[in-house]
Write a protein that holds these residues in place. Structure first.
Motif, mmCIF file in Angstrom:
data_model
loop_
_atom_site.group_PDB
_atom_site.id
_atom_site.type_symbol
_atom_site.label_atom_id
_atom_site.label_comp_id
_atom_site.label_asym_id
_atom_site.label_seq_id
_atom_site.Cartn_x
_atom_site.Cartn_y
_atom_site.Cartn_z
ATOM 1 N N ILE A 231 -22.879 -18.890 -51.333
ATOM 2 C CA ILE A 231 -22.136 -20.346 -52.095
ATOM 3 C C ILE A 231 -21.419 -19.705 -53.447
ATOM 4 O O ILE A 231 -20.345 -20.085 -53.901
ATOM 5 N N PHE A 232 -22.283 -19.168 -54.516
ATOM 6 C CA PHE A 232 -21.912 -18.787 -55.728
ATOM 7 C C PHE A 232 -21.273 -17.533 -55.677
ATOM 8 O O PHE A 232 -20.098 -17.578 -56.375
ATOM 9 N N TYR A 233 -21.243 -16.533 -54.911
ATOM 10 C CA TYR A 233 -20.558 -15.404 -54.810
ATOM 11 C C TYR A 233 -19.336 -15.834 -54.226
ATOM 12 O O TYR A 233 -17.993 -15.480 -54.838
ATOM 13 N N ASP A 234 -18.960 -16.460 -53.180
ATOM 14 C CA ASP A 234 -17.909 -16.883 -52.343
ATOM 15 C C ASP A 234 -17.085 -17.742 -53.697
ATOM 16 O O ASP A 234 -15.655 -17.370 -53.693
ATOM 17 N N PHE A 235 -17.770 -18.542 -54.325
ATOM 18 C CA PHE A 235 -16.775 -19.443 -55.155
ATOM 19 C C PHE A 235 -16.484 -18.701 -56.339
ATOM 20 O O PHE A 235 -15.202 -18.698 -56.686
ATOM 21 N N ILE A 236 -17.233 -17.804 -57.151
ATOM 22 C CA ILE A 236 -16.847 -17.168 -58.097
ATOM 23 C C ILE A 236 -15.789 -16.151 -57.886
ATOM 24 O O ILE A 236 -14.820 -16.113 -58.667
ATOM 25 N N VAL A 237 -15.917 -15.332 -57.031
ATOM 26 C CA VAL A 237 -14.939 -14.242 -56.701
ATOM 27 C C VAL A 237 -13.757 -14.945 -56.104
ATOM 28 O O VAL A 237 -12.639 -14.538 -56.340
ATOM 29 N N GLY A 238 -13.870 -15.863 -55.189
ATOM 30 C CA GLY A 238 -12.640 -16.677 -54.651
ATOM 31 C C GLY A 238 -12.056 -17.441 -55.655
ATOM 32 O O GLY A 238 -10.602 -17.349 -55.910
ATOM 33 N N LYS A 239 -12.412 -18.080 -56.717
ATOM 34 C CA LYS A 239 -12.089 -18.827 -57.751
ATOM 35 C C LYS A 239 -11.306 -17.956 -58.759
ATOM 36 O O LYS A 239 -10.405 -18.007 -59.276
ATOM 37 N N ALA A 240 -11.954 -16.645 -58.855
ATOM 38 C CA ALA A 240 -11.387 -15.793 -59.805
ATOM 39 C C ALA A 240 -10.003 -15.241 -59.045
ATOM 40 O O ALA A 240 -8.852 -15.006 -59.826
ATOM 41 N N LEU A 241 -10.023 -14.777 -57.827
ATOM 42 C CA LEU A 241 -8.767 -14.243 -57.279
ATOM 43 C C LEU A 241 -7.962 -15.414 -57.130
ATOM 44 O O LEU A 241 -6.620 -15.243 -57.228
ATOM 45 N N ASP A 242 -8.114 -16.671 -56.863
ATOM 46 C CA ASP A 242 -7.023 -17.803 -56.952
ATOM 47 C C ASP A 242 -6.456 -17.890 -58.210
ATOM 48 O O ASP A 242 -5.337 -18.237 -58.191
ATOM 49 N N SER A 243 -7.333 -17.891 -59.121
ATOM 50 C CA SER A 243 -6.559 -18.035 -60.748
ATOM 51 C C SER A 243 -5.941 -17.009 -61.041
ATOM 52 O O SER A 243 -4.730 -17.079 -61.566
ATOM 53 N N LEU A 244 -5.981 -15.546 -60.608
ATOM 54 C CA LEU A 244 -5.172 -14.679 -60.829
ATOM 55 C C LEU A 244 -3.763 -14.698 -60.029
ATOM 56 O O LEU A 244 -2.894 -14.370 -60.928
ATOM 57 N N ILE A 245 -3.826 -15.132 -58.981
ATOM 58 C CA ILE A 245 -2.666 -15.213 -58.198
ATOM 59 C C ILE A 245 -2.039 -16.666 -58.913
ATOM 60 O O ILE A 245 -0.442 -16.275 -59.202
ATOM 61 N N ILE A 246 -2.702 -17.562 -59.165
ATOM 62 C CA ILE A 246 -1.746 -18.493 -59.895
ATOM 63 C C ILE A 246 -1.069 -18.315 -61.222
ATOM 64 O O ILE A 246 0.038 -18.597 -61.706
ATOM 65 N N GLY A 247 -1.834 -17.480 -61.939
ATOM 66 C CA GLY A 247 -1.341 -16.872 -63.233
ATOM 67 C C GLY A 247 -0.236 -16.110 -63.051
ATOM 68 O O GLY A 247 0.904 -15.991 -63.775
ATOM 69 N N ILE A 248 -0.188 -15.317 -61.838
ATOM 70 C CA ILE A 248 0.894 -14.256 -61.542
ATOM 71 C C ILE A 248 2.187 -15.182 -61.288
ATOM 72 O O ILE A 248 3.221 -14.960 -61.825
ATOM 73 N N ILE A 249 1.896 -16.172 -60.439
ATOM 74 C CA ILE A 249 3.089 -17.203 -59.993
ATOM 75 C C ILE A 249 3.565 -17.918 -61.166
ATOM 76 O O ILE A 249 4.858 -18.064 -61.448
#
Length: 382
Positions: A231-249
């Protein structure tokens, strides 16, 4: 006088005692919440280096395992030596990546702030003209507005005159920053040791778990902790990837719209996007404030763009990356962010979601277990 209770009576007494204990514990918790909060904060500050170390070990464990099994497996060294080399390189890799991100983002933010301060007078004049045109358009009493503006200027002047009163706060902030650096360094060392002796720590935890709890409960906890880790690993890694993509967009979109300070604003939006639900809106506030000074119409375009971006993230990108890995409905995500933020600020808003997801999983397992021993069951998923 000796009382002999049958199994049913013993079970009733046990359940009644457990309910009473939980009720007393809840009452004690809420009646002493502020005291407990201070106490927890003090304990957390003392244990901060080891919390940082655990976070580093938790995130870098996959990198260490990859190095150990794929890269250094054929080296003519003992398994312990290979483990130590892999752990050190994995932590160094993580520190370098974070350092590069901080360096790049820090330089970008410094340049943007320097440019903003250099043009501040011009931006302020532009904003004053915009406010004057707005007052004329809506036929607002200019004398009253001028009085408010003068009061604001006086307040700002008083703040600047008494800036020396904030010197102790600034000094304490400097000491706090030095303390944080020391804690991070100790945390890095602790993270290396945790990775090196990972199996020993796990074995010690299992022994402690088996020694304290009955066999069924200890077995449940051993099965639960891999779920908690996921739960923690998927959330932290997934949210970090999601935020990186949102920042680029966000950066690409702002550049296409011709909005000023696109890199600086995009960094803020990307970082605050780590906070579920409210993150994009929190990140939009500094950008809107800056753009109101630069060119007010850009602030309107930016606000609309962020709203559209948040809808895209919440309905398309986020579900694609995170999916249903947390296993909780959207309502409970909103609940956990709100409660976590109210209790522990921005950190609580971020960490509240995986914590609540873990509690939600435990509750679901308990309910399913209880319903399995009932003659009738509801089919509704919780």
């Amino acid at each position: 006088m000796k009382f002999n209770l049958d199994e049913r009576s013993k079970k009733t007494v046990y359940i009644g005692g457990l309910v009473a204990f939980i009720a007393i514990a809840i009452y004690f918790f809420f009646s002493n919440f502020e005291v407990l909060k201070v106490w927890v904060n003090n304990v957390f500050q003392v244990l901060m280096p080891f919390v940082i170390g655990f976070a580093i070990a938790f995130l870098m464990n996959p990198v260490m395992m990859m190095l150990e099994e794929k890269v250094f497996a054929k080296l003519p060294f003992s398994k312990k030596a290979i483990r130590n080399i892999s752990a050190i390189i994995a932590v160094i890799f993580g520190v370098v990546i974070v350092g590069l991100l901080i360096f790049v983002i820090g330089n970008q933010m410094r340049d943007s702030l320097d440019q903003l301060l250099a043009n501040y007078d011009d931006y302020l004049k532009t904003f004053e003209i915009f406010m004057q045109d707005t007052l004329n358009f809506f036929h607002i009493d200019q004398a009253e507005m001028q009085s408010i503006l003068e009061s604001s200027e006086d307040l700002l002047g008083d703040l600047l005159k008494n800036i020396q009163t904030y010197a102790p706060t600034i000094f304490n902030f400097g000491l706090g920053f030095i303390s944080l650096i020391i804690k991070v360094l100790v945390g890095i060392i602790a993270g290396v040791y945790m990775l090196m002796d990972k199996e020993r720590f796990i074995a010690q935890f299992r022994k402690l778990n088996q020694a304290i709890f009955p066999s069924k409960v200890s077995t449940f906890f051993e099965d639960f902790f891999p779920v908690l880790r996921r739960i923690f690993y998927d959330f932290i890694v997934g949210k970090a990837l999601d935020s990186l993509i949102i920042g680029i967009i966000c950066y690409v979109g702002l550049e296409l719209l011709g909005i000023s300070y696109a890199p600086f604003i995009s960094v803020i939006v990307g970082v605050t996007n780590m906070i579920p639900v409210f993150g994009p809106f929190i990140g939009a506030i500094p950008g809107i404030f800056i753009l109101l000074l630069v060119e007010p119409i850009q602030a309107l375009y930016f606000a609309i763009f962020v709203f559209v971006l948040q809808q895209f993230d919440g309905n398309i990108l986020g579900p694609k990356i995170l999916g249903d890995k947390l296993g909780i409905p959207s309502f409970w995500v909103l609940f956990s962010v709100t409660v976590g933020g109210a209790l522990f600020g921005f950190v609580g808003m971020f960490i509240g979601v995986p914590v609540f997801a873990a509690l939600y999983y435990l509750t679901k397992q308990f309910v399913d277990y209880r319903l399995a021993h009932k003659p009738t069951q509801e089919d509704t998923e919780i």
